[in-house]
Design a protein around this motif. Structure first.
Motif, PDB file in Angstrom:
ATOM      1  N   ARG A   1      -4.698  27.999 -80.848  1.00 49.59           N
ATOM      2  CA  ARG A   1      -5.831  28.840 -80.447  1.00 49.59           C
ATOM      3  C   ARG A   1      -5.541  29.484 -79.093  1.00 49.59           C
ATOM      4  O   ARG A   1      -5.786  30.675 -78.889  1.00 49.59           O
ATOM      5  N   ASP A   2      -4.989  28.687 -78.152  1.00 51.50           N
ATOM      6  CA  ASP A   2      -4.647  29.213 -76.831  1.00 51.50           C
ATOM      7  C   ASP A   2      -3.638  30.344 -76.945  1.00 51.50           C
ATOM      8  O   ASP A   2      -3.778  31.386 -76.309  1.00 51.50           O
TER       9      ASP A   2
ATOM     10  N   ARG B   1      -2.084  36.008 -76.868  1.00 50.06           N
ATOM     11  CA  ARG B   1      -1.505  37.135 -77.599  1.00 50.06           C
ATOM     12  C   ARG B   1      -2.485  38.312 -77.613  1.00 50.06           C
ATOM     13  O   ARG B   1      -2.100  39.464 -77.372  1.00 50.06           O
ATOM     14  N   ALA B   2      -3.765  38.022 -77.868  1.00 48.92           N
ATOM     15  CA  ALA B   2      -4.787  39.070 -77.895  1.00 48.92           C
ATOM     16  C   ALA B   2      -4.884  39.740 -76.534  1.00 48.92           C
ATOM     17  O   ALA B   2      -4.978  40.974 -76.443  1.00 48.92           O
ATOM     18  N   ASN B   3      -4.840  38.920 -75.461  1.00 48.55           N
ATOM     19  CA  ASN B   3      -4.894  39.479 -74.103  1.00 48.55           C
ATOM     20  C   ASN B   3      -3.716  40.411 -73.845  1.00 48.55           C
ATOM     21  O   ASN B   3      -3.888  41.511 -73.322  1.00 48.55           O
ATOM     22  N   ILE B   4      -2.527  39.951 -74.208  1.00 51.05           N
ATOM     23  CA  ILE B   4      -1.323  40.745 -73.964  1.00 51.05           C
ATOM     24  C   ILE B   4      -1.376  42.045 -74.754  1.00 51.05           C
ATOM     25  O   ILE B   4      -1.059  43.126 -74.235  1.00 51.05           O
ATOM     26  N   LEU B   5      -1.808  41.947 -76.011  1.00 54.59           N
ATOM     27  CA  LEU B   5      -1.870  43.144 -76.848  1.00 54.59           C
ATOM     28  C   LEU B   5      -2.857  44.160 -76.277  1.00 54.59           C
ATOM     29  O   LEU B   5      -2.581  45.362 -76.255  1.00 54.59           O
ATOM     30  N   SER B   6      -4.001  43.671 -75.784  1.00 54.76           N
ATOM     31  CA  SER B   6      -4.975  44.614 -75.236  1.00 54.76           C
ATOM     32  C   SER B   6      -4.454  45.203 -73.929  1.00 54.76           C
ATOM     33  O   SER B   6      -4.711  46.372 -73.614  1.00 54.76           O
ATOM     34  N   ARG B   7      -3.702  44.396 -73.162  1.00 57.97           N
ATOM     35  CA  ARG B   7      -3.094  44.893 -71.918  1.00 57.97           C
ATOM     36  C   ARG B   7      -2.061  45.992 -72.234  1.00 57.97           C
ATOM     37  O   ARG B   7      -2.014  47.012 -71.556  1.00 57.97           O
TER      38      ARG B   7
END
Ligand SMILES: [Zn+2]
Length: 72
Positions: free
Chosen positions: A48-49, A54-60
Motif C-alpha cells: 500500500r505504501d 508511486r501515485a505521488n511520483i506519477l502525479s509529480r
C-alpha cells in the motif's frame, strides 16, 4: 488416536499430516502461524505504501510535464 503432549511445552500435540505417525508441538505451530500472519500484514502495508509513493511520483511527473509544456 490419543493426544500426546510435547516435551518442550507439555501441551497436547497435533498429528503431523505431512509425516505419518508424526506429531507437532501446538505451541510451535501457533508461533509459526502468527509469524506468517505478521509477515502477511507487513507485506500488505508495504504494498500500500509503495502504491501511494508511486501515485505521488506519477502525479509529480505529470506536474513537471505540464510545467515543461507551458514554459516553452
Ligand atoms: Zn512444545
Amino acid at each position: 488416536m490419543t493426544a500426546r503432549r510435547c516435551k518442550c511445552h507439555g501441551q497436547p500435540m497435533y498429528p503431523n499430516k505431512h509425516s505419518n505417525g508424526g506429531w507437532r508441538c501446538r505451541v510451535k505451530v501457533r508461533v509459526r502461524q502468527n509469524a506468517r500472519h505478521h509477515e502477511h500484514d507487513w507485506l500488505v502495508r508495504r504494498k500500500r505504501d509503495l502504491a501511494a509513493q508511486r501515485a505521488n511520483i506519477l502525479s509529480r511527473i505529470a506536474e513537471l510535464e505540464q510545467e515543461a509544456v507551458t514554459s516553452c
